[in-house]
Design a protein around this motif. Structure first.
Motif, PDB file in Angstrom:
ATOM      1  N   PRO A  33       0.749  -1.072   0.161  1.00  0.00           N
ATOM      2  CA  PRO A  33       0.087   0.185  -0.046  1.00  0.00           C
ATOM      3  C   PRO A  33       1.067   1.270  -0.009  1.00  0.00           C
ATOM      4  CG  PRO A  33      -0.703  -1.678   1.778  1.00  0.00           C
ATOM      5  CD  PRO A  33       0.610  -1.976   1.206  1.00  0.00           C
ATOM      6  N   THR A  34       0.553   2.155  -0.983  1.00  0.00           N
ATOM      7  CA  THR A  34       1.260   3.446  -1.056  1.00  0.00           C
ATOM      8  C   THR A  34       1.517   4.006   0.239  1.00  0.00           C
ATOM      9  OG1 THR A  34       1.003   3.326  -3.537  1.00  0.00           O
ATOM     10  CG2 THR A  34       1.797   5.398  -2.561  1.00  0.00           C
ATOM     11  N   ALA A  35       0.251   4.206   0.939  1.00  0.00           N
ATOM     12  CA  ALA A  35       0.010   4.894   2.138  1.00  0.00           C
ATOM     13  C   ALA A  35       1.226   4.508   3.335  1.00  0.00           C
ATOM     14  CB  ALA A  35      -1.252   5.086   2.669  1.00  0.00           C
ATOM     15  N   ASP A  36       1.108   2.985   3.373  1.00  0.00           N
ATOM     16  CA  ASP A  36       1.950   2.466   4.297  1.00  0.00           C
ATOM     17  C   ASP A  36       3.429   2.742   3.942  1.00  0.00           C
ATOM     18  OD1 ASP A  36      -0.366   1.130   5.287  1.00  0.00           O
ATOM     19  OD2 ASP A  36       0.147  -0.623   4.920  1.00  0.00           O
ATOM     20  N   LEU A  37       3.737   2.963   2.665  1.00  0.00           N
ATOM     21  CA  LEU A  37       5.309   3.112   2.302  1.00  0.00           C
ATOM     22  C   LEU A  37       5.453   4.637   2.757  1.00  0.00           C
ATOM     23  CD1 LEU A  37       7.671   1.918   1.133  1.00  0.00           C
ATOM     24  CD2 LEU A  37       6.718   2.557  -1.242  1.00  0.00           C
ATOM     25  N   ILE A  38       4.534   5.433   2.525  1.00  0.00           N
ATOM     26  CA  ILE A  38       4.921   6.980   2.452  1.00  0.00           C
ATOM     27  C   ILE A  38       4.849   7.150   4.438  1.00  0.00           C
ATOM     28  CG2 ILE A  38       3.621   9.137   2.634  1.00  0.00           C
ATOM     29  CD1 ILE A  38       2.740   8.417  -0.285  1.00  0.00           C
ATOM     30  N   ALA A  39       4.201   6.290   4.944  1.00  0.00           N
ATOM     31  CA  ALA A  39       3.923   6.573   6.552  1.00  0.00           C
ATOM     32  C   ALA A  39       5.509   6.090   7.020  1.00  0.00           C
ATOM     33  CB  ALA A  39       2.881   5.503   7.083  1.00  0.00           C
ATOM     34  N   LYS A  40       5.864   5.047   6.252  1.00  0.00           N
ATOM     35  CA  LYS A  40       7.378   4.364   6.881  1.00  0.00           C
ATOM     36  C   LYS A  40       8.512   5.524   6.395  1.00  0.00           C
ATOM     37  CE  LYS A  40       5.720  -0.061   7.725  1.00  0.00           C
ATOM     38  NZ  LYS A  40       5.815  -1.538   7.423  1.00  0.00           N
ATOM     39  N   GLU A  41       8.145   5.974   5.052  1.00  0.00           N
ATOM     40  CA  GLU A  41       9.357   6.646   4.439  1.00  0.00           C
ATOM     41  C   GLU A  41       8.621   8.040   3.949  1.00  0.00           C
ATOM     42  OE1 GLU A  41      12.447   5.904   4.153  1.00  0.00           O
ATOM     43  OE2 GLU A  41      12.260   4.235   4.913  1.00  0.00           O
ATOM     44  N   PRO A  42       8.400   9.112   4.708  1.00  0.00           N
ATOM     45  CA  PRO A  42       7.936  10.256   4.135  1.00  0.00           C
ATOM     46  C   PRO A  42       8.561  10.991   2.866  1.00  0.00           C
ATOM     47  CG  PRO A  42       8.165  10.249   6.548  1.00  0.00           C
ATOM     48  CD  PRO A  42       8.727   9.010   6.246  1.00  0.00           C
ATOM     49  N   GLY A  43       9.897  10.830   3.173  1.00  0.00           N
ATOM     50  CA  GLY A  43      10.610  11.430   2.055  1.00  0.00           C
ATOM     51  C   GLY A  43      10.324  11.083   0.640  1.00  0.00           C
ATOM     52  N   LEU A  44       9.386   9.868   0.367  1.00  0.00           N
ATOM     53  CA  LEU A  44       9.091   9.424  -0.766  1.00  0.00           C
ATOM     54  C   LEU A  44       7.607   9.963  -1.216  1.00  0.00           C
ATOM     55  CD1 LEU A  44       9.865   5.504  -0.353  1.00  0.00           C
ATOM     56  CD2 LEU A  44      11.058   7.295  -1.791  1.00  0.00           C
ATOM     57  N   ALA A  45       7.179  10.832  -0.553  1.00  0.00           N
ATOM     58  CA  ALA A  45       5.796  11.215  -0.690  1.00  0.00           C
ATOM     59  C   ALA A  45       5.612  11.807  -2.198  1.00  0.00           C
ATOM     60  CB  ALA A  45       5.196  12.071   0.254  1.00  0.00           C
ATOM     61  N   ASP A  46       6.757  12.771  -2.474  1.00  0.00           N
ATOM     62  CA  ASP A  46       6.539  13.552  -3.628  1.00  0.00           C
ATOM     63  C   ASP A  46       6.800  12.475  -5.108  1.00  0.00           C
ATOM     64  OD1 ASP A  46       6.474  15.708  -2.241  1.00  0.00           O
ATOM     65  OD2 ASP A  46       8.574  16.432  -2.585  1.00  0.00           O
ATOM     66  N   GLN A  47       7.345  11.441  -4.803  1.00  0.00           N
ATOM     67  CA  GLN A  47       7.581  10.327  -5.954  1.00  0.00           C
ATOM     68  C   GLN A  47       6.375   9.561  -6.032  1.00  0.00           C
ATOM     69  OE1 GLN A  47      11.670   8.706  -5.393  1.00  0.00           O
ATOM     70  NE2 GLN A  47      12.138  10.118  -4.230  1.00  0.00           N
ATOM     71  N   LEU A  48       5.495   9.348  -5.162  1.00  0.00           N
ATOM     72  CA  LEU A  48       4.722   8.138  -5.185  1.00  0.00           C
ATOM     73  C   LEU A  48       3.268   9.006  -5.407  1.00  0.00           C
ATOM     74  CD1 LEU A  48       6.019   6.069  -2.359  1.00  0.00           C
ATOM     75  CD2 LEU A  48       6.161   5.805  -4.663  1.00  0.00           C
ATOM     76  N   SER A  49       1.939   8.017  -5.833  1.00  0.00           N
ATOM     77  CA  SER A  49       0.728   8.408  -5.851  1.00  0.00           C
ATOM     78  C   SER A  49       0.156   8.972  -4.753  1.00  0.00           C
ATOM     79  CB  SER A  49      -0.176   7.291  -6.396  1.00  0.00           C
ATOM     80  OG  SER A  49      -1.288   7.627  -6.441  1.00  0.00           O
ATOM     81  N   ASP A  50      -0.783   9.952  -4.876  1.00  0.00           N
ATOM     82  CA  ASP A  50      -1.236  10.414  -3.699  1.00  0.00           C
ATOM     83  C   ASP A  50      -2.650   9.890  -3.528  1.00  0.00           C
ATOM     84  OD1 ASP A  50      -2.817  11.556  -5.746  1.00  0.00           O
ATOM     85  OD2 ASP A  50      -2.263  13.715  -4.989  1.00  0.00           O
ATOM     86  N   ASP A  51      -3.030   8.873  -4.334  1.00  0.00           N
ATOM     87  CA  ASP A  51      -4.320   8.083  -4.192  1.00  0.00           C
ATOM     88  C   ASP A  51      -4.113   6.959  -3.185  1.00  0.00           C
ATOM     89  OD1 ASP A  51      -6.502   6.375  -4.371  1.00  0.00           O
ATOM     90  OD2 ASP A  51      -6.022   5.777  -6.443  1.00  0.00           O
ATOM     91  N   PRO A  52      -5.085   7.291  -1.987  1.00  0.00           N
ATOM     92  CA  PRO A  52      -4.923   6.551  -0.775  1.00  0.00           C
ATOM     93  C   PRO A  52      -4.834   4.967  -1.162  1.00  0.00           C
ATOM     94  CG  PRO A  52      -6.998   7.729  -0.516  1.00  0.00           C
ATOM     95  CD  PRO A  52      -5.928   8.120  -2.065  1.00  0.00           C
ATOM     96  N   ALA A  53      -5.610   4.583  -2.197  1.00  0.00           N
ATOM     97  CA  ALA A  53      -5.841   3.364  -2.487  1.00  0.00           C
ATOM     98  C   ALA A  53      -4.747   2.427  -3.295  1.00  0.00           C
ATOM     99  CB  ALA A  53      -7.410   3.035  -3.047  1.00  0.00           C
ATOM    100  N   SER A  54      -3.871   3.416  -3.682  1.00  0.00           N
ATOM    101  CA  SER A  54      -2.810   2.841  -4.615  1.00  0.00           C
ATOM    102  C   SER A  54      -1.726   2.071  -4.031  1.00  0.00           C
ATOM    103  CB  SER A  54      -2.319   4.043  -5.253  1.00  0.00           C
ATOM    104  OG  SER A  54      -1.060   4.796  -4.421  1.00  0.00           O
ATOM    105  N   MET A  55      -1.122   1.174  -5.017  1.00  0.00           N
ATOM    106  CA  MET A  55      -0.042   0.086  -4.554  1.00  0.00           C
ATOM    107  C   MET A  55       1.195   0.613  -5.067  1.00  0.00           C
ATOM    108  SD  MET A  55      -1.918  -3.406  -5.352  1.00  0.00           S
ATOM    109  CE  MET A  55      -3.713  -3.091  -5.706  1.00  0.00           C
ATOM    110  N   THR A  56       2.165   0.377  -4.594  1.00  0.00           N
ATOM    111  CA  THR A  56       3.327   0.663  -4.975  1.00  0.00           C
ATOM    112  C   THR A  56       4.345  -0.644  -5.454  1.00  0.00           C
ATOM    113  OG1 THR A  56       3.689   2.938  -3.801  1.00  0.00           O
ATOM    114  CG2 THR A  56       5.540   1.974  -4.753  1.00  0.00           C
ATOM    115  N   PRO A  57       4.664  -0.869  -6.448  1.00  0.00           N
ATOM    116  CA  PRO A  57       5.525  -2.004  -6.954  1.00  0.00           C
ATOM    117  C   PRO A  57       6.915  -1.937  -6.302  1.00  0.00           C
ATOM    118  CG  PRO A  57       4.572  -1.140  -8.871  1.00  0.00           C
ATOM    119  CD  PRO A  57       4.251  -0.167  -7.702  1.00  0.00           C
ATOM    120  N   VAL A  58       7.516  -2.899  -5.599  1.00  0.00           N
ATOM    121  CA  VAL A  58       8.853  -2.752  -4.948  1.00  0.00           C
ATOM    122  C   VAL A  58       9.476  -4.329  -5.386  1.00  0.00           C
ATOM    123  CG1 VAL A  58      10.164  -2.826  -2.975  1.00  0.00           C
ATOM    124  CG2 VAL A  58       7.889  -1.479  -2.882  1.00  0.00           C
TER     125      VAL A  58
END
Length: 166
Positions: A33-58
């Motif tokens: 979940p992108t929201a979980d990733l941003i919560a753990k790594e706030p510095g990534l917020a500008d690079q990731l989707s702001d859609d709360p339902a989005s997923m980030t591939p790692v």
């Protein structure tokens, strides 16, 4: 095609891998979940989707000396991973060519490689824990080949991925 966070993640993976060209080894991605990733790594917020339902591939590092299908039998994702995606390149033959294929694996490889109707394709499959799936297929030729997509274009790969989430 109805849009969803899973579809967007699958298309992002296909675009990312496709930008690096052809003749690549299999690739595997955890979907978080992108929201979980941003919560753990706030510095990534500008690079990731702001859609709360989005997923980030790692992307996951894979050993070069193993087949993806074999590796998938050993993978169990932690709960933080809500899905996964894989990309493989394969050679496809038309269904009518299957009846004439030899049983011997070495002979089979030679026949498939020389078959005039073979098509090189990139297969993308993505699944989530709730059972959802999305897949995409792109032919190597022509250069601007259309991306085909749907929930079950590569059922075997989808099933392998689902087992890692069980």
């Amino acid at each position: 095609m109805p849009d969803s966070p899973l579809r967007q993640a699958a298309l992002e993976v296909e675009s990312h891998v496709g930008a690096e060209g052809w003749d690549q080894p299999p690739r595997l991605f955890a979907l978080v979940p992108t929201a979980d990733l941003i919560a753990k790594e706030p510095g990534l917020a500008d690079q990731l989707s702001d859609d709360p339902a989005s997923m980030t591939p790692v992307e996951q590092e894979l050993p070069a000396d193993r087949e993806l299908e074999d590796l998938l039998t050993e993978i169990v994702w932690p709960e933080a991973v809500i899905g996964c995606a894989a990309v493989v390149e394969r050679i496809m033959l038309p269904p009518e060519a299957e009846a004439a294929l030899p049983d011997d694996p070495e002979e089979l490889l030679a026949v498939v490689a020389a078959h005039p109707d073979r098509r090189e394709v990139r297969l993308v499959a993505a699944v989530v824990r709730d059972g959802g799936a999305h897949s995409a297929v792109r032919a190597r030729e022509p250069h601007d080949a259309e991306l085909l997509e749907g929930p079950d274009l590569v059922p075997g790969l989808i099933e392998h991925l689902r087992r890692t989430l069980a």
